[in-house]
Design a protein around this motif. Structure first.
Motif, PDB file in Angstrom:
ATOM      1  N   SER A  75       0.818  -1.218   0.000  1.00 14.60           N
ATOM      2  CA  SER A  75       0.000   0.000   0.000  1.00 14.60           C
ATOM      3  C   SER A  75       0.847   1.261   0.000  1.00 14.60           C
ATOM      4  CB  SER A  75      -0.934   0.002   1.210  1.00 14.60           C
ATOM      5  OG  SER A  75      -0.201   0.142   2.413  1.00 14.60           O
ATOM      6  N   LYS A  76       2.110   1.148   0.372  1.00 15.82           N
ATOM      7  CA  LYS A  76       3.006   2.313   0.437  1.00 15.82           C
ATOM      8  C   LYS A  76       3.893   2.435  -0.793  1.00 15.82           C
ATOM      9  CE  LYS A  76       3.143   1.682   5.450  1.00 15.82           C
ATOM     10  NZ  LYS A  76       3.960   1.247   6.607  1.00 15.82           N
ATOM     11  N   MET A  77       3.671   1.576  -1.792  1.00 15.69           N
ATOM     12  CA  MET A  77       4.538   1.544  -2.958  1.00 15.69           C
ATOM     13  C   MET A  77       3.766   1.892  -4.224  1.00 15.69           C
ATOM     14  SD  MET A  77       6.499  -1.996  -1.895  1.00 15.69           S
ATOM     15  CE  MET A  77       7.616  -2.023  -3.291  1.00 15.69           C
ATOM     16  N   LYS A 119      10.981 -10.398  -2.016  1.00 21.67           N
ATOM     17  CA  LYS A 119      11.876 -10.027  -3.114  1.00 21.67           C
ATOM     18  C   LYS A 119      11.069  -9.622  -4.359  1.00 21.67           C
ATOM     19  CE  LYS A 119      16.369 -11.741  -4.773  1.00 21.67           C
ATOM     20  NZ  LYS A 119      17.139 -10.770  -3.967  1.00 21.67           N
ATOM     21  N   LEU A 120      10.014 -10.369  -4.635  1.00 21.16           N
ATOM     22  CA  LEU A 120       9.160 -10.069  -5.779  1.00 21.16           C
ATOM     23  C   LEU A 120       8.482  -8.708  -5.606  1.00 21.16           C
ATOM     24  CD1 LEU A 120       7.910 -11.126  -8.446  1.00 21.16           C
ATOM     25  CD2 LEU A 120       6.113 -12.198  -7.064  1.00 21.16           C
ATOM     26  N   LEU A 121       8.070  -8.407  -4.396  1.00 21.15           N
ATOM     27  CA  LEU A 121       7.421  -7.130  -4.134  1.00 21.15           C
ATOM     28  C   LEU A 121       8.410  -5.972  -4.258  1.00 21.15           C
ATOM     29  CD1 LEU A 121       4.909  -5.552  -3.196  1.00 21.15           C
ATOM     30  CD2 LEU A 121       5.629  -5.989  -0.834  1.00 21.15           C
ATOM     31  N   MET A 122       9.560  -6.113  -3.644  1.00 24.43           N
ATOM     32  CA  MET A 122      10.528  -5.017  -3.616  1.00 24.43           C
ATOM     33  C   MET A 122      11.209  -4.789  -4.960  1.00 24.43           C
ATOM     34  SD  MET A 122      10.222  -3.772  -0.692  1.00 24.43           S
ATOM     35  CE  MET A 122       9.721  -4.106   0.987  1.00 24.43           C
ATOM     36  N   GLU A 123      11.490  -5.851  -5.684  1.00 27.38           N
ATOM     37  CA  GLU A 123      12.262  -5.715  -6.916  1.00 27.38           C
ATOM     38  C   GLU A 123      11.405  -5.624  -8.173  1.00 27.38           C
ATOM     39  OE1 GLU A 123      15.366  -8.625  -7.252  1.00 27.38           O
ATOM     40  OE2 GLU A 123      15.967  -8.411  -5.139  1.00 27.38           O
ATOM     41  N   GLU A 124      10.246  -6.255  -8.158  1.00 24.50           N
ATOM     42  CA  GLU A 124       9.427  -6.289  -9.367  1.00 24.50           C
ATOM     43  C   GLU A 124       8.030  -5.689  -9.186  1.00 24.50           C
ATOM     44  OE1 GLU A 124      10.278  -7.010 -12.354  1.00 24.50           O
ATOM     45  OE2 GLU A 124      12.307  -7.728 -11.920  1.00 24.50           O
ATOM     46  N   ARG A 125       7.738  -5.244  -7.958  1.00 22.97           N
ATOM     47  CA  ARG A 125       6.462  -4.591  -7.686  1.00 22.97           C
ATOM     48  C   ARG A 125       5.253  -5.488  -7.994  1.00 22.97           C
ATOM     49  NH1 ARG A 125       9.819  -1.531  -5.584  1.00 22.97           N
ATOM     50  NH2 ARG A 125       9.626   0.741  -5.502  1.00 22.97           N
ATOM     51  N   VAL A 126       5.376  -6.768  -7.652  1.00 24.28           N
ATOM     52  CA  VAL A 126       4.253  -7.697  -7.745  1.00 24.28           C
ATOM     53  C   VAL A 126       3.957  -8.223  -6.339  1.00 24.28           C
ATOM     54  CG1 VAL A 126       3.370  -9.859  -8.693  1.00 24.28           C
ATOM     55  CG2 VAL A 126       4.784  -8.365 -10.112  1.00 24.28           C
ATOM     56  N   ALA A 127       2.730  -8.054  -5.895  1.00 20.57           N
ATOM     57  CA  ALA A 127       2.342  -8.516  -4.563  1.00 20.57           C
ATOM     58  C   ALA A 127       1.655  -9.872  -4.655  1.00 20.57           C
ATOM     59  CB  ALA A 127       1.409  -7.510  -3.906  1.00 20.57           C
ATOM     60  N   VAL A 128       2.218 -10.860  -3.968  1.00 20.49           N
ATOM     61  CA  VAL A 128       1.620 -12.185  -3.817  1.00 20.49           C
ATOM     62  C   VAL A 128       1.650 -12.523  -2.335  1.00 20.49           C
ATOM     63  CG1 VAL A 128       2.347 -12.947  -6.121  1.00 20.49           C
ATOM     64  CG2 VAL A 128       3.826 -13.398  -4.146  1.00 20.49           C
ATOM     65  N   VAL A 129       1.080 -13.646  -1.959  1.00 16.55           N
ATOM     66  CA  VAL A 129       1.056 -14.049  -0.552  1.00 16.55           C
ATOM     67  C   VAL A 129       1.930 -15.287  -0.378  1.00 16.55           C
ATOM     68  CG1 VAL A 129      -0.374 -14.703   1.408  1.00 16.55           C
ATOM     69  CG2 VAL A 129      -1.291 -13.157  -0.339  1.00 16.55           C
ATOM     70  N   PRO A 130       2.881 -15.262   0.572  1.00 18.55           N
ATOM     71  CA  PRO A 130       3.706 -16.456   0.798  1.00 18.55           C
ATOM     72  C   PRO A 130       2.872 -17.628   1.281  1.00 18.55           C
ATOM     73  CG  PRO A 130       4.088 -14.814   2.522  1.00 18.55           C
ATOM     74  CD  PRO A 130       3.233 -14.156   1.479  1.00 18.55           C
ATOM     75  N   GLY A 131       3.146 -18.795   0.736  1.00 16.09           N
ATOM     76  CA  GLY A 131       2.361 -19.971   1.083  1.00 16.09           C
ATOM     77  C   GLY A 131       2.464 -20.376   2.530  1.00 16.09           C
ATOM     78  N   SER A 132       3.535 -19.987   3.202  1.00 19.49           N
ATOM     79  CA  SER A 132       3.748 -20.395   4.591  1.00 19.49           C
ATOM     80  C   SER A 132       2.655 -19.885   5.521  1.00 19.49           C
ATOM     81  CB  SER A 132       5.110 -19.899   5.084  1.00 19.49           C
ATOM     82  OG  SER A 132       5.208 -18.487   4.936  1.00 19.49           O
ATOM     83  N   VAL A 133       1.984 -18.768   5.163  1.00 16.57           N
ATOM     84  CA  VAL A 133       0.965 -18.221   6.062  1.00 16.57           C
ATOM     85  C   VAL A 133      -0.283 -19.095   6.090  1.00 16.57           C
ATOM     86  CG1 VAL A 133       1.817 -15.901   5.583  1.00 16.57           C
ATOM     87  CG2 VAL A 133      -0.256 -16.693   4.429  1.00 16.57           C
ATOM     88  N   PHE A 134      -0.390 -20.028   5.137  1.00 16.63           N
ATOM     89  CA  PHE A 134      -1.586 -20.869   5.045  1.00 16.63           C
ATOM     90  C   PHE A 134      -1.400 -22.219   5.735  1.00 16.63           C
ATOM     91  CE2 PHE A 134      -1.641 -18.061   1.303  1.00 16.63           C
ATOM     92  CZ  PHE A 134      -2.826 -17.387   1.548  1.00 16.63           C
TER      93      PHE A 134
END
Length: 393
Positions: free
Chosen positions: A32-34, A344-359
């Protein structure tokens, strides 16, 4: 003198303090800040609620329907839900004693857990799963017991895996199909394999079927429609996903009269009733909105096919989701954890996904990608993910 931070901690329930914040929120807050972000993280339709549904809600306000409804919901809506479930999913429920309109499907799970669990009761949670299941079990005083699934078996749970997790404290099992985050679902034959175990151990089944309408390759089979299972099932459904009504916060629970009465008691004291104007919108959605549900489903299916094909082309293993609007590709080949890859994907390529570990169990090594966004955004996201993969080689 007692340190001030200790006093502050004493103000909070130990049970709530022990629960971790949602792992999804951290990535949403960062994104939201990017600028220039393509989000594949949000689990909601990119469609706006159809106009006729919105108009029905507006009309109810204009006509002055601003008071509480019955605690269980407008009788007219409960009758329509009963008709809808029988017509679409072959399950029959009495609108007076077996249908409860809730503030989102999530409330249905919450009050269901609180209605049946005593301190220390165990609930089997099939994972990867939606992030709220285990915390809701814990907040009701229960103990979540995870049973993992894997990509090798298309993230489908087996009867033997469930039976291995059962103890003398097991009270219930939490199922979600089509599944969030994997998109996996269970057909009639696969569901029937679970029945003997559930009957043998006298379990209650929470069946979260919020994505039932978004089943692509075969007709959805409700767990309550299986022989002998209706009396054991707390069926969770709602309007958020298939009807594109996430912000309306409207769901419903279907259950045997004794279980529903207990849930209604909690609902009466904690929430009184679901918003009246939202209920009028839902009534219109059920009566006139099923053609639009089908059109949205076909759009998701087209995007599903594109995303699965595209992940294969850039070298990521991804099972073919049979429902919902999530893909759950493996990123194990990168050597990164799912959280490290997502950051890394969010910071370098500006794509937001959710890490599978949270599930939960079985989620590590994967990322959840929602394809409930435009094809243009999906195409750009795949290009950006591929760019990161090339650098990681």
């Amino acid at each position: 003198m007692i340190p001030s931070h200790t006093k502050q901690n004493n103000r909070l329930s130990k049970r709530v303090q022990a629960i971790k914040p949602s792992g999804i929120r951290r990535f949403f807050d960062l994104a939201s800040k990017m600028d220039n972000i393509i989000s594949l993280g949000v689990g909601e339709p990119d469609f706006v609620t159809p106009w006729h549904t919105r108009e029905a809600s507006i009309s109810s306000l204009e006509r002055g329907f601003t008071a509480y409804s019955a605690n269980a919901g407008l009788m007219e809506l409960r009758q329509e839900i009963s008709y809808y479930m029988e017509e679409r999913f072959s399950v029959q429920y009495d609108p007076e004693t077996e249908v409860l309109v809730t503030v989102g499907a999530s409330e249905g799970i919450d009050i269901g857990m609180r209605a049946i669990l005593d301190e220390g009761d165990e609930v089997i949670v099939v994972e990867p799963s939606f992030v709220s299941y285990a915390p809701l079990v814990e907040m009701a005083g229960g103990v979540p017991v995870s049973v993992g699934t894997s990509i090798e078996h298309d993230f489908k749970v087996t009867a033997s895996a469930i039976e291995e997790a059962i103890t003398d404290k097991t009270k219930a099992i939490m199922l979600c199909f089509p599944n969030n985050p994997t998109g996996s679902t269970l057909n009639r034959e696969e569901l029937n394999e679970l029945v003997n175990v559930i009957e043998k151990h006298d379990l209650i089944v929470f069946s979260d079927e919020i994505y039932a309408e978004l089943t692509y390759d075969h007709k959805h089979v409700s767990f309550a429609a299986l022989p002998g299972m209706k009396n054991r099932t707390i069926l969770i459904q709602g309007f958020s996903k298939a009807f594109a009504m996430t912000g309306w916060r409207l769901g419903f629970v279907l259950a045997p009269p004794d279980l529903l009465a207990a849930m209604l008691k909690i609902h009466q004291y904690s929430l009184m009733c679901a918003p009246t104007m939202a209920q009028f919108g839902a009534l219109e959605a059920l009566r006139q909105g099923l053609d639009e549900v089908e059109r949205m489903k076909q759009s998701y299916k087209q995007r599903r096919n594109f995303v699965v094909k595209s992940f294969a082309e850039i070298g990521l293993t991804c099972h073919r989701p049979e429902g919902a609007f999530y893909a759950f590709p493996s990123i194990e080949k990168t050597g990164l954890t799912s959280e490290a890859f997502a950051e890394k994907l969010l910071m370098e390529e500006r794509v937001a996904v959710v890490p599978g570990s949270v599930f939960g169990q079985g989620g590590e090594g994967h990322i959840r990608c929602s394809y409930a966004t435009s094809m243009d955004h999906l195409e750009q996201a795949i290009e950006r993910i591929d760019a990161l993969l090339q650098r990681l080689k």
